[in-house]
Design a protein around this motif. Sequence first.
Motif, mmCIF file in Angstrom:
data_model
loop_
_atom_site.group_PDB
_atom_site.id
_atom_site.type_symbol
_atom_site.label_atom_id
_atom_site.label_comp_id
_atom_site.label_asym_id
_atom_site.label_seq_id
_atom_site.Cartn_x
_atom_site.Cartn_y
_atom_site.Cartn_z
ATOM 1 N N GLN B 131 0.869 -1.223 0.059
ATOM 2 C CA GLN B 131 -0.033 -0.005 0.148
ATOM 3 C C GLN B 131 0.817 1.172 -0.003
ATOM 4 O O GLN B 131 0.519 2.304 -0.783
ATOM 5 C CB GLN B 131 -1.044 -0.001 1.149
ATOM 6 N N GLU B 133 3.909 1.472 -0.869
ATOM 7 C CA GLU B 133 4.968 1.273 -2.115
ATOM 8 C C GLU B 133 3.818 2.071 -3.291
ATOM 9 O O GLU B 133 4.553 2.760 -4.078
ATOM 10 C CB GLU B 133 5.222 -0.134 -2.334
ATOM 11 N N ALA B 134 2.691 1.773 -3.261
ATOM 12 C CA ALA B 134 2.101 2.191 -4.456
ATOM 13 C C ALA B 134 1.902 3.750 -4.173
ATOM 14 O O ALA B 134 1.653 4.481 -5.106
ATOM 15 C CB ALA B 134 0.455 1.553 -4.336
ATOM 16 N N ALA B 135 1.637 3.937 -3.092
ATOM 17 C CA ALA B 135 1.517 5.696 -2.669
ATOM 18 C C ALA B 135 2.859 6.201 -2.920
ATOM 19 O O ALA B 135 2.597 7.480 -3.781
ATOM 20 C CB ALA B 135 1.356 5.945 -1.328
ATOM 21 N N TYR B 136 3.909 5.706 -2.763
ATOM 22 C CA TYR B 136 5.087 6.289 -3.429
ATOM 23 C C TYR B 136 5.423 6.229 -4.868
ATOM 24 O O TYR B 136 5.861 7.093 -5.453
ATOM 25 C CB TYR B 136 6.241 5.444 -2.685
ATOM 26 N N ALA B 137 4.664 5.110 -5.435
ATOM 27 C CA ALA B 137 4.952 4.907 -6.839
ATOM 28 C C ALA B 137 4.191 5.999 -7.453
ATOM 29 O O ALA B 137 4.574 6.578 -8.742
ATOM 30 C CB ALA B 137 4.616 3.814 -7.287
ATOM 31 N N VAL B 138 3.000 6.535 -6.944
ATOM 32 C CA VAL B 138 2.236 7.590 -7.529
ATOM 33 C C VAL B 138 2.801 9.027 -7.206
ATOM 34 O O VAL B 138 2.292 10.005 -7.699
ATOM 35 C CB VAL B 138 0.833 7.547 -7.292
ATOM 36 N N GLY B 139 3.901 9.134 -6.465
ATOM 37 C CA GLY B 139 4.551 10.333 -6.252
ATOM 38 C C GLY B 139 4.466 10.687 -4.949
ATOM 39 O O GLY B 139 4.850 11.953 -4.471
ATOM 40 N N MET B 140 3.611 10.234 -3.943
ATOM 41 C CA MET B 140 3.322 10.688 -2.667
ATOM 42 C C MET B 140 4.697 10.777 -1.840
ATOM 43 O O MET B 140 5.522 10.032 -1.921
ATOM 44 C CB MET B 140 2.342 10.053 -1.959
ATOM 45 N N THR B 141 4.524 11.826 -0.848
ATOM 46 C CA THR B 141 5.624 11.993 -0.059
ATOM 47 C C THR B 141 5.435 11.097 1.424
ATOM 48 O O THR B 141 4.313 10.575 1.291
ATOM 49 C CB THR B 141 5.919 13.409 0.608
#
Lengths: 250, 236
Positions: B131, B133-141
């Motif tokens: 979860q 990792e997916a957030a990071y992958a869309v560019g979130m801090t």
Amino acid sequence: MIKLTGITKSFGRQQVLQGIDLQVEKGEVVVILGPSGSGKTTLLRCINYLERPNEGRIEIGDFEVDCGRASKKDIYALRGKTAMVFQHYNLFKHKTVLENVMEGLVIVQKMPKETARRRSVEVLEKVGLGEKLDAYPSMLSGGQQQRVGIARALALNPEVILFDEPTSALDPELVGEVLAVIRRIAKEGITMIVVTHEMGFARDVANHVVFMDGGVIVEEGAPRDIFNKPREERTKQFFKRIMPEPAYSI
Amino acid sequence: MKLDPSFIWEALVKLLPVIPTSLLITAVSVLCGFVIGTVAAFIRIYKVPVLHPIASAYVTFIRGTPMLTHLLIIYFGLPLMIDALSSQLGLGFRSASIPMIDFAFIAFSLTAGGYMSEVVRSGLLTVNRGQIEAAYAVGMTTPQAIRRIVFPQAMAASIPNLSNAVIGMLHASTLAFTVSVVELFAKAQIVASTNWKFFEAYLAAAIIFWGLTVLIERVAVFLEKRVNSYNRGGVA
């Protein structure tokens, strides 16, 4: 254009990537093949810094980062230029299909909600899920979930989409619908780097095939050359093992 | 001595006006405890240097000592500290002017914080690594990923444990009577002191506690259903 230079990565004592150089032209579909443990997924995850490479350079377009001393800002910038489709989909469980796709647009790209919504619906229709906007991921089949994952990546309008074994967790009968979507967006000229075991897909869709083993690139080139006349012994063995000659003749 | 059922009712009515006191103590300690616990949980999960061992020590101390101890430490210790500080700085502030209930607020918040940190931590650990990792992958801090993706899912998973903690704190709020706060238990004692019908008065208090607990349980069930609606379907 994407250019990786001298990427190394170790987990503890084990060196998983031993200096990878790779160049990907704009609009190219690169397929990375290799036995498990060859470092292909790690390489993919290094490109958007889900794994931190130990050394090397990553260039995407006019953005360039030295992995030895990447700042938080560099990492976020890099992730802003890439998107990823995961083996296990990793959809945001508590958000609807539409919210999953909108999330990055609104929160990261600061797009106004209405614009983000329009863009998300458009992309979801492209992957054939225009009817499922308000469903939660748990209500969807694996193939549908992965198509949402693709839509989420596509909506961000990244310079490159990284696919990490996008069909490996799917039931065999659902693989086709996901591959069809990937094929379709490949035709639109979106740069893609795909780690997969789907040889048929690699043969048809890739412009460039990379064969990895033991943390190095053993061989790379046009799919025709790699599949039909591999030069390296290791590559030949690999293809022999996964695509055995029929034991009988008709 | 015989049981006097009519006095149970009489006591019940007399106890009603102090329900808000008990609820207030519970609400304050749960809310402050939740904030303290969340901070402690994040410090421990992210192994923040320096703070990490402090947070661990806090949790083990709180869980390792009775709640009454926390209350008494605050009740006796805090005034000493405040008066010493005040006289050194010449502020003229006396700890005697602090209302008794404030000691209960502070002590119980610390207690709740220790227990809540484990509730929050276990909730955070239920969220799959994919979860974030997916957030990071869309560019979130990291803060965006935690606030928008990880924390909401952790809270949804924690509702049963949270309701447990709230109920626990409601019942434990009776300890405030040891520092002369008139909550349900103290009031029951006061009500009975004129006619010595303590048993009836305590039964009345028990009925009220049970009623409040059922209410909390209902709220928890409602929240659980609502929040976890995304887990329905279960196709794969």
